[in-house]
Design a protein around this motif. Structure first.
Motif, PDB file in Angstrom:
ATOM      1  N   PHE A  28      41.184  20.066 -14.277  1.00 14.68           N
ATOM      2  CA  PHE A  28      42.461  19.452 -14.642  1.00 14.68           C
ATOM      3  C   PHE A  28      43.633  20.342 -14.228  1.00 14.68           C
ATOM      4  N   ILE A  29      43.478  21.643 -14.391  1.00 16.20           N
ATOM      5  CA  ILE A  29      44.536  22.572 -13.972  1.00 16.20           C
ATOM      6  C   ILE A  29      44.696  22.532 -12.457  1.00 16.20           C
ATOM      7  N   MET A  31      43.860  20.087 -10.437  1.00 12.27           N
ATOM      8  CA  MET A  31      44.417  18.782 -10.084  1.00 12.27           C
ATOM      9  C   MET A  31      45.930  18.742 -10.353  1.00 12.27           C
ATOM     10  N   SER A  32      46.343  19.257 -11.486  1.00 12.21           N
ATOM     11  CA  SER A  32      47.773  19.238 -11.829  1.00 12.21           C
ATOM     12  C   SER A  32      48.589  20.084 -10.860  1.00 12.21           C
ATOM     13  N   LEU A  33      48.103  21.282 -10.554  1.00  9.34           N
ATOM     14  CA  LEU A  33      48.827  22.141  -9.616  1.00  9.34           C
ATOM     15  C   LEU A  33      48.875  21.526  -8.226  1.00  9.34           C
ATOM     16  N   ASN A  35      48.640  18.324  -7.392  1.00 12.86           N
ATOM     17  CA  ASN A  35      49.497  17.131  -7.383  1.00 12.86           C
ATOM     18  C   ASN A  35      50.967  17.473  -7.605  1.00 12.86           C
ATOM     19  N   ALA A  36      51.262  18.600  -8.236  1.00 13.73           N
ATOM     20  CA  ALA A  36      52.654  18.984  -8.470  1.00 13.73           C
ATOM     21  C   ALA A  36      53.268  19.678  -7.254  1.00 13.73           C
ATOM     22  N   THR A  46      47.607  13.015  -3.257  1.00  7.24           N
ATOM     23  CA  THR A  46      47.216  13.486  -4.581  1.00  7.24           C
ATOM     24  C   THR A  46      45.691  13.393  -4.715  1.00  7.24           C
ATOM     25  N   ASN A  48      42.134  13.333  -7.532  1.00  4.90           N
ATOM     26  CA  ASN A  48      41.705  12.988  -8.890  1.00  4.90           C
ATOM     27  C   ASN A  48      40.848  14.113  -9.459  1.00  4.90           C
ATOM     28  N   TYR A  49      40.348  13.902 -10.680  1.00  3.94           N
ATOM     29  CA  TYR A  49      39.569  14.929 -11.379  1.00  3.94           C
ATOM     30  C   TYR A  49      38.338  15.349 -10.586  1.00  3.94           C
TER      31      TYR A  49
END
Length: 109
Positions: A28-29, A31-33, A35-36, A46, A48-49
């Motif tokens: 999740f970390i 993926m978030s980094l 995508n950000a 982007t 996904n998990y």
């Protein structure tokens, strides 16, 4: 003896839970980094998990390995066969006896 056995079991459970935590949270970390940052900077898509989990596993295989923190570090920490053999050969008879007793105690668990 009972106390050592319970302590060992608790450590094993804790390590298992910690590994599960990292396998769930780290993707999740990642993926978030990803995508950000990357879609704006490099015009990447982007993810996904499951793609983030795949990237995490791939990066561990390519760059870090899953034990000892990377290639060649196991031997530096004294876990390689040659280093244990060298250490054992350089021990005195008393040190060898203590070493053997410790391993006998570990194997009884």
């Amino acid at each position: 003896m009972e106390r050592k056995s319970n302590n060992w079991k608790m450590r094993k459970i804790f390590k298992g839970l910690l590994m599960l935590f990292f396998l769930i949270v780290l993707p999740f970390i990642i993926m978030s980094l990803w995508n950000a940052i990357l879609p704006e900077v490099l015009n990447a898509t982007t993810i996904n998990y499951w793609q983030a989990l795949g990237l995490f596993i791939l990066s561990r295989i390519l760059f870090g390995g899953f034990r000892c923190g990377g290639p060649g570090k196991c031997e530096k920490r004294g876990f390689g066969k040659a280093s244990i053999k060298e250490k054992f050969m350089n021990m005195t008879d008393e040190e060898k006896a203590v070493f053997k007793e410790r391993w006998k105690d570990r194997c009884k668990r």
